[in-house]
Enzyme design. Structure first.
Site, PDB file in Angstrom:
ATOM      1  N   TRP A   1     -20.489  15.302  10.296  1.00 24.12           N
ATOM      2  CA  TRP A   1     -19.370  15.088   9.392  1.00 24.12           C
ATOM      3  C   TRP A   1     -19.486  15.946   8.141  1.00 24.12           C
ATOM      4  O   TRP A   1     -20.566  16.086   7.572  1.00 24.12           O
ATOM      5  CB  TRP A   1     -19.300  13.612   8.972  1.00 24.12           C
ATOM      6  CG  TRP A   1     -18.824  12.716  10.066  1.00 24.12           C
ATOM      7  CD1 TRP A   1     -18.619  13.068  11.373  1.00 24.12           C
ATOM      8  CD2 TRP A   1     -18.501  11.342   9.954  1.00 24.12           C
ATOM      9  NE1 TRP A   1     -18.180  11.983  12.081  1.00 24.12           N
ATOM     10  CE2 TRP A   1     -18.100  10.902  11.238  1.00 24.12           C
ATOM     11  CE3 TRP A   1     -18.507  10.434   8.911  1.00 24.12           C
ATOM     12  CZ2 TRP A   1     -17.713   9.596  11.490  1.00 24.12           C
ATOM     13  CZ3 TRP A   1     -18.121   9.130   9.155  1.00 24.12           C
ATOM     14  CH2 TRP A   1     -17.727   8.721  10.441  1.00 24.12           C
TER      15      TRP A   1
ATOM     16  N   THR B   1       0.873  -1.176   0.000  1.00 24.93           N
ATOM     17  CA  THR B   1       0.000   0.000   0.000  1.00 24.93           C
ATOM     18  C   THR B   1       0.907   1.222   0.000  1.00 24.93           C
ATOM     19  O   THR B   1       2.045   1.153   0.475  1.00 24.93           O
ATOM     20  CB  THR B   1      -0.883   0.051   1.260  1.00 24.93           C
ATOM     21  OG1 THR B   1      -0.018   0.086   2.395  1.00 24.93           O
ATOM     22  CG2 THR B   1      -1.779  -1.159   1.369  1.00 24.93           C
TER      23      THR B   1
ATOM     24  N   GLU C   1      -5.617  -3.476  -1.424  1.00 24.54           N
ATOM     25  CA  GLU C   1      -6.107  -4.679  -0.740  1.00 24.54           C
ATOM     26  C   GLU C   1      -7.194  -5.390  -1.526  1.00 24.54           C
ATOM     27  O   GLU C   1      -7.621  -6.479  -1.166  1.00 24.54           O
ATOM     28  CB  GLU C   1      -6.644  -4.306   0.653  1.00 24.54           C
ATOM     29  CG  GLU C   1      -5.564  -3.900   1.644  1.00 24.54           C
ATOM     30  CD  GLU C   1      -5.230  -2.404   1.623  1.00 24.54           C
ATOM     31  OE1 GLU C   1      -5.485  -1.752   0.594  1.00 24.54           O
ATOM     32  OE2 GLU C   1      -4.712  -1.892   2.635  1.00 24.54           O
TER      33      GLU C   1
ATOM     34  N   LYS D   1     -14.826  16.545  11.277  1.00 24.65           N
ATOM     35  CA  LYS D   1     -15.870  16.382  12.289  1.00 24.65           C
ATOM     36  C   LYS D   1     -16.164  17.727  12.932  1.00 24.65           C
ATOM     37  O   LYS D   1     -15.411  18.212  13.761  1.00 24.65           O
ATOM     38  CB  LYS D   1     -15.436  15.352  13.323  1.00 24.65           C
ATOM     39  CG  LYS D   1     -15.319  13.991  12.675  1.00 24.65           C
ATOM     40  CD  LYS D   1     -14.764  12.914  13.576  1.00 24.65           C
ATOM     41  CE  LYS D   1     -14.595  11.641  12.770  1.00 24.65           C
ATOM     42  NZ  LYS D   1     -13.207  11.294  12.484  1.00 24.65           N
TER      43      LYS D   1
HETATM   44  P1  ADP Z   1      -3.333   3.778  -0.192  1.00 26.16           P
HETATM   45  O1  ADP Z   1      -4.500   3.230   0.560  1.00 26.16           O
HETATM   46  O2  ADP Z   1      -2.037   3.357   0.386  1.00 26.16           O
HETATM   47  O3  ADP Z   1      -3.408   5.246  -0.495  1.00 26.16           O
HETATM   48  P2  ADP Z   1      -4.541   2.641  -2.508  1.00 26.16           P
HETATM   49  O4  ADP Z   1      -4.127   2.944  -3.900  1.00 26.16           O
HETATM   50  O5  ADP Z   1      -4.841   1.271  -2.158  1.00 26.16           O
HETATM   51  O6  ADP Z   1      -3.365   3.135  -1.636  1.00 26.16           O
HETATM   52  O7  ADP Z   1      -5.726   3.606  -2.118  1.00 26.16           O
HETATM   53  C1  ADP Z   1      -7.035   3.168  -1.873  1.00 26.16           C
HETATM   54  C2  ADP Z   1      -7.875   4.308  -1.410  1.00 26.16           C
HETATM   55  O8  ADP Z   1      -7.963   5.322  -2.403  1.00 26.16           O
HETATM   56  C3  ADP Z   1      -9.290   3.946  -1.131  1.00 26.16           C
HETATM   57  O9  ADP Z   1      -9.431   3.348   0.129  1.00 26.16           O
HETATM   58  C4  ADP Z   1      -9.983   5.285  -1.224  1.00 26.16           C
HETATM   59  O10 ADP Z   1      -9.833   6.045  -0.044  1.00 26.16           O
HETATM   60  C5  ADP Z   1      -9.215   5.972  -2.304  1.00 26.16           C
HETATM   61  N1  ADP Z   1      -9.933   5.852  -3.580  1.00 26.16           N
HETATM   62  C6  ADP Z   1      -9.711   4.984  -4.577  1.00 26.16           C
HETATM   63  N2  ADP Z   1     -10.550   5.203  -5.604  1.00 26.16           N
HETATM   64  C7  ADP Z   1     -11.347   6.239  -5.240  1.00 26.16           C
HETATM   65  C8  ADP Z   1     -12.430   6.951  -5.854  1.00 26.16           C
HETATM   66  N3  ADP Z   1     -12.868   6.672  -7.074  1.00 26.16           N
HETATM   67  N4  ADP Z   1     -12.999   7.944  -5.143  1.00 26.16           N
HETATM   68  C9  ADP Z   1     -12.588   8.268  -3.909  1.00 26.16           C
HETATM   69  N5  ADP Z   1     -11.578   7.649  -3.287  1.00 26.16           N
HETATM   70  C10 ADP Z   1     -10.961   6.654  -3.938  1.00 26.16           C
END
Ligand code: ADP
Length: 547
Positions: A449, A186, A331, A444
């Site tokens: 929120w 990640t 994940e 918050k």
């Molecule tokens: P990291 O979690 O380490 O930043 P990832 O690439 O796995 O790396 O990121 C996943 C996260 O990115 C998601 O949990 C979400 O918060 C955000 N995310 C992914 N796609 C979208 C989307 N279309 N809109 C909003 N948030 C997104």
């Protein structure tokens, strides 16, 4: 009673074998770091991947061995994906935009034994090599006559020379489909990086799911250019989806600026692409500034962070490009949901359809999702109630590499494990999910929120704004209030008051940010996402005028 069908393990090698046999002349076109355009076919790729697998075997690589890559999207990277994974090893793709210390940490944590890299990254590799004693062989992915010498890396091998030593007759082995095939950490925007270890089974199932018409919807008629890097969650599965369906694949190498991308789109007849919102900003700016049109490009997947509604509109209305807004995470291999219209939406007015495109979308078969309150109870699908987004499915992690962080799952009353995504979302009655925020980013205010994503999307729609971020800052009365941080387009000007007035009528009044701060650039992380942790540090001593 058992079914009486053949038992064939779902292995990634079968995808490339299929492509070589049934789409043998479909092309893979790559812009190389050598500067030229390289083209060959799936049949060539499969032949070379086998030779490379055989050569890796001669070097001593065996089942489970991690082969790291630090590389752009290109045909040699594809060959390593299939050679290392197909032989029973594990491809570990690393994001070169990470700090070298972080890369060294990840290499050691992953236990990488082989390390292949584009020579663009030689300085990084020279910096980390002394800190990574577990790596047995370093391999430069470049033509043999361009092989660099390096005092810091004795015995540096060459991709082409190595491959030439492999045997043409080597065949893909068959083994348990639950074996590991790829490892991806990640990006660590919310803590220490953790490894997601994909299996052959999860990877093949994810590719099947991703290729479905209402997911990515890839076909043999498409020419697909993944702008999303092969080190960002396996380019969202496209290196597996494209050979599975026989699509022509165009790999942009290191040239990800608007001009280079546009030229490649036009020269190769690209119909389909995928990438994070920030890369499309560059392409759209280039196209607008030069009055250009796309002649073949008709749809793109945008995800990784929320796609600003203004971007969806520009693509659709000005360029006739359908935006498929997608949500996923490392994940989840990474795809979870994608937003496409259903039959019932076809007669809706354009403004109503736009609202659907803005959502993160509907799950693909294979993924189940729910939203829960802090007490764990499931919340209603009314499109308004927001809660913690939880998912499960055969391409969702059940545990991190090395058991890091313990058991990440949350169990329901039937004992089924759900992966808590860390995202806050709503789900509507038709099963469309919309991300409100990351739980760490949500603001918050007085027990209620505020969605930072909504506020950012509105700010980005202002013509003077290049990029925007909203963070919560401490407030004595309300706990937290939103602060809007903006970077303006070159030459543009706008005042704090004008920006705040821009929110009027578009959101509840109490959501309006308390203040605006101007910065030269919004800091982006290794995968192009806004680095809110950096902004929170930068504005740690900042006091709101309302405080
Ligand atoms: P990291 O979690 O380490 O930043 P990832 O690439 O796995 O790396 O990121 C996943 C996260 O990115 C998601 O949990 C979400 O918060 C955000 N995310 C992914 N796609 C979208 C989307 N279309 N809109 C909003 N948030 C997104």
């Amino acid at each position: 009673m058992q079914g009486l069908m053949m038992d064939m393990p779902l292995l990634i090698s079968s995808i490339l074998q299929h492509a070589a046999r049934h789409h043998g002349d479909a092309e893979i076109v790559s812009r190389r770091i050598e500067g030229d355009i390289h083209r060959y076919t799936y049949a060539d790729c499969e032949r070379r991947a086998r030779r490379l697998a055989s050569a890796l075997g001669q070097l001593g690589a065996g089942p489970g061995d991690r082969v790291a890559t630090l590389a752009w999207n290109g045909y040699r990277h594809m060959e390593i994906y299939y050679a290392a994974g197909g032989m029973g090893g594990v491809v570990h793709t690393i994001n070169p935009r990470l700090h070298p210390d972080q890369i060294a940490w990840i290499v050691n944590h992953a236990g990488d034994r082989f390390f292949a890299f584009d020579i663009t990254f030689l300085p990084i590799v020279e910096a980390i090599a002394p800190k990574c004693p577990g790596v047995k062989a370093w391999i430069a992915m470049v033509d043999a006559d361009r092989q660099p010498g390096s005092a810091a890396i004795p015995g540096l091998l060459n991709h082409e020379t190595l491959l030439a030593q492999g045997s043409e007759d080597w065949q893909w082995p068959q083994f348990d489909e639950r074996s590991a095939v790829a490892l991806c950490y990640t990006s660590g925007t919310t803590g220490n990086p953790k490894g997601a270890l994909y299996s052959h089974r999860s990877t093949v199932l994810h590719a099947y799911g991703a290729a479905l018409p209402d997911a990515m919807g890839a076909s043999a008629r498409d020419v697909i250019l993944p702008v999303v890097p092969m080190f960002h969650v396996n380019a969202w599965g496209l290196p597996y989806v494209c050979p599975m369906v026989g699509a022509k694949l165009v790999l942009p190498g290191p040239a990800l600026d608007g001009k280079s991308l546009y030229e490649l789109f036009e020269a190769e007849g690209v119909t389909y692409s995928a990438g994070v919102p920030t890369v499309w900003l560059g392409l759209l700016q280039h196209v607008a500034a030069n009055g250009l049109r796309f002649s073949t490009f008709n749809r793109t997947v945008i995800g990784g962070s929320a796609c600003p509604p203004a971007m969806i509109r520009t693509f659709r209305e000005q360029y006739g490009v359908d935006v498929i807004h997608a949500w996923g995470m490392t994940e989840l291999s990474p795809l979870g949901t994608l937003s496409r219209l259903q039959n019932r939406h076809l007669s809706l007015p354009a403004a109503e359809q736009q609202k659907i495109f803005e959502k993160q979308g509907h799950v693909i078969f294979g993924i189940d999702m729910k939203i829960t309150g802090d007490d764990g109870a499931e919340l209603p699908w009314d499109g308004k109630t927001y809660g913690n987004l939880m998912v499960r499915g055969p391409w969702v992690v059940r545990e991190y590499f090395g058991g890091e962080g313990g058991d990440p799952l949350v169990y329901d009353e039937q004992g089924r494990g759900w992966f808590p995504t860390g995202d806050v979302a709503t789900i509507d009655a038709q099963g469309y999910m919309q991300i409100t925020d990351r739980s760490k980013d949500v603001i918050k205010s007085g027990g209620e929120w505020i969605s930072s994503i909504d506020l950012e999307n509105l700010a980005i729609a202002h013509p003077a704004v290049a990029n925007a971020a909203v963070i919560g800052v401490a407030h004595p009365k309300w706990d937290e209030r939103p602060l809007l941080i903006v970077a303006l387009k070159p030459g543009a000007s706008v005042t704090r008051e004008e920006l705040l007035a821009f929110y009027e009528g578009k959101i509840a009044k109490w959501w309006t940010p308390d203040d605006v701060q101007f910065v030269d650039a919004i800091p982006l992380g290794a995968t192009g996402k806004i680095l809110k942790t950096r902004l929170r540090e930068q504005f740690r001593d900042y006091r709101l005028p309302t405080a």
